[in-house]
Design a protein around this motif. Sequence first.
Motif, PDB file in Angstrom:
ATOM      1  N   ARG A   1      -1.611   1.140   7.528  1.00  0.00           N
ATOM      2  CA  ARG A   1      -2.719   0.637   7.879  1.00  0.00           C
ATOM      3  C   ARG A   1      -3.305   1.884   8.428  1.00  0.00           C
ATOM      4  O   ARG A   1      -4.538   2.024   8.227  1.00  0.00           O
ATOM      5  CB  ARG A   1      -2.605  -0.645   8.839  1.00  0.00           C
ATOM      6  CG  ARG A   1      -3.516  -1.148   9.330  1.00  0.00           C
ATOM      7  CD  ARG A   1      -4.298  -2.125   8.379  1.00  0.00           C
ATOM      8  NE  ARG A   1      -3.330  -3.100   8.061  1.00  0.00           N
ATOM      9  CZ  ARG A   1      -2.962  -4.075   8.654  1.00  0.00           C
ATOM     10  NH1 ARG A   1      -3.387  -4.367   9.896  1.00  0.00           N
ATOM     11  NH2 ARG A   1      -2.093  -4.779   8.098  1.00  0.00           N
TER      12      ARG A   1
ATOM     13  N   SER B   1      -4.919   3.662   5.537  1.00  0.00           N
ATOM     14  CA  SER B   1      -6.412   3.050   5.100  1.00  0.00           C
ATOM     15  C   SER B   1      -7.369   3.452   5.957  1.00  0.00           C
ATOM     16  O   SER B   1      -8.548   3.592   5.544  1.00  0.00           O
ATOM     17  CB  SER B   1      -5.940   1.396   4.832  1.00  0.00           C
ATOM     18  OG  SER B   1      -5.106   1.256   4.012  1.00  0.00           O
TER      19      SER B   1
ATOM     20  N   VAL C   1       0.923  -1.229   0.112  1.00  0.00           N
ATOM     21  CA  VAL C   1      -0.028   0.060  -0.121  1.00  0.00           C
ATOM     22  C   VAL C   1       0.928   1.089   0.162  1.00  0.00           C
ATOM     23  O   VAL C   1       0.586   2.334  -0.663  1.00  0.00           O
ATOM     24  CB  VAL C   1      -0.941  -0.052   1.320  1.00  0.00           C
ATOM     25  CG1 VAL C   1      -1.778   1.312   1.469  1.00  0.00           C
ATOM     26  CG2 VAL C   1      -2.050  -1.086   1.241  1.00  0.00           C
TER      27      VAL C   1
ATOM     28  N   SER D   1      -2.212  -5.283   0.538  1.00  0.00           N
ATOM     29  CA  SER D   1      -3.380  -4.722  -0.161  1.00  0.00           C
ATOM     30  C   SER D   1      -4.392  -5.670   0.170  1.00  0.00           C
ATOM     31  O   SER D   1      -5.580  -5.207   0.049  1.00  0.00           O
ATOM     32  CB  SER D   1      -3.282  -4.955  -1.822  1.00  0.00           C
ATOM     33  OG  SER D   1      -2.733  -6.082  -2.223  1.00  0.00           O
TER      34      SER D   1
ATOM     35  N   ARG E   1      -5.914  -4.437   3.463  1.00  0.00           N
ATOM     36  CA  ARG E   1      -6.608  -2.953   2.938  1.00  0.00           C
ATOM     37  C   ARG E   1      -7.981  -3.504   2.451  1.00  0.00           C
ATOM     38  O   ARG E   1      -9.069  -2.678   2.971  1.00  0.00           O
ATOM     39  CB  ARG E   1      -5.968  -2.365   1.994  1.00  0.00           C
ATOM     40  CG  ARG E   1      -6.575  -1.085   1.367  1.00  0.00           C
ATOM     41  CD  ARG E   1      -5.642  -0.168   0.535  1.00  0.00           C
ATOM     42  NE  ARG E   1      -6.344   0.739  -0.157  1.00  0.00           N
ATOM     43  CZ  ARG E   1      -6.552   2.076   0.401  1.00  0.00           C
ATOM     44  NH1 ARG E   1      -6.091   2.528   1.267  1.00  0.00           N
ATOM     45  NH2 ARG E   1      -7.143   2.980  -0.464  1.00  0.00           N
TER      46      ARG E   1
END
Length: 446
Positions: free
Chosen positions: A250, A253, A181, A219, A222
């Motif tokens: 994290r 997100s 991410v 991902s 996520r």
Amino acid sequence: MEIEIATIGGYEEVGRQMTAIRAGNDVVIFDMGLNLSKVLIHDNVETERMHSLDLIDMGAIPDDRVMSDLEGDVKAIVPTHGHLDHIGAISKLAHRYNAPIIATPFTIELVKQQIQSEDKFGVENQLVKMDAGDSRPVGEGLELEFVNVTHSIIDAINPVLHTPEGAIVYGLDKRMDHTPVLGDPIDMKRFREIGREGVLAYIEDCTNANKKGRTPSESVARAHLKDVIYSMEDYDGGIVATTFSSHIARVTSLVEFAQEIGRQPVLLGRSMEKYSGTAERLNFVEFPGDLGMYGHRKSVDRTFTRIMKDGKEDFLPVITGHQGEPRAMLTRMARGETPYELEDGDKVIFSARVIPEPTNEGQRYQAEQLLKMQGARIYDDVHVSGHLNQEGLYEMLRALNPQHVIPAHQDLAGQSGYVSLASNEGYKMDRDLHVSHNGNMMQLVD
């Protein structure tokens, strides 16, 4: 060239990592970590005020007295990333060595902050930044290289010490993530090149050595987190999330998804403010301009009071305490010690797993029970690990093809899966597969 390895800390537990490599007359130290569970088990212990020998006797930091048996000069202290089990003892031990601390920019900044907040030992080692993909000489005929890896913290690397006898790869703490991410994917191309060039020894992270299969990408976490948060879009009560403060991907997100369901995210807790604020200041991430970050206890409680006044349904606090730490925000909330009042049906998202250690597991269990007693609905393990499962361990062995392998970052039971895996690949105990313990020394090249 004589090559000797001292396995100082992290070879009988998950925590207080420290390894020293002597190549000829030069020594390089990898990691100086803290075993936080050895601190948390005691009430009101302040490590900042304690002597290093007391912390060693407590089992909180590595017992580096074995370093006196290494006949060489320390040329570098190299932390692999910014987690406390890898940098938490630098402020207590680094002053003993006349050597620079070399790390990636984010890790160096965290080390700098720790040294500044703990000046008892007068650490004045030079702090040297080096990016993933770069190399530098660290002794006679020795080259230090940083290979980019993916982990649950940004700017993580695996350091490689190139010697005339072959490379020594310090492989702790990574996940084989090709779609991260934040940041770049793991540099498997370079690992394979190093394998073809010749690897004398590989020190491997065995945190998940007994887990089958492959560790998923961030991902995947996520997508899981998005699904969980979107399922709460129509809930008109409180939603609270907790994760590793250092897990910037994290946290990013969580902030994004909170906004997407119409809630204002806010980051609460000292470590949450420290890691996210540092990442933003160094331009690793860009948070919304109105995102609140509050670390001081009074500021946090004022924020909780404002949330209760304006309406819990409009906010999503991201707080510390996913391991059930006694003084963290979530535990205080579960005990009713904050202005934030949990009610029946309120949601608590644990976007983290329990660190596999009895103290953590006990504290986490207690925190969850207290939350449930207040009526909270718990969403557990919305997470992926930052460590390799068995298929990743197997792939690294195949990529590097090392002459010697040394399991680390677990106790003996935790290392057993890796011993079996390496044995199946042709390695043999006490020949080229070396199960070590804290304070041990092994001679690889005479």
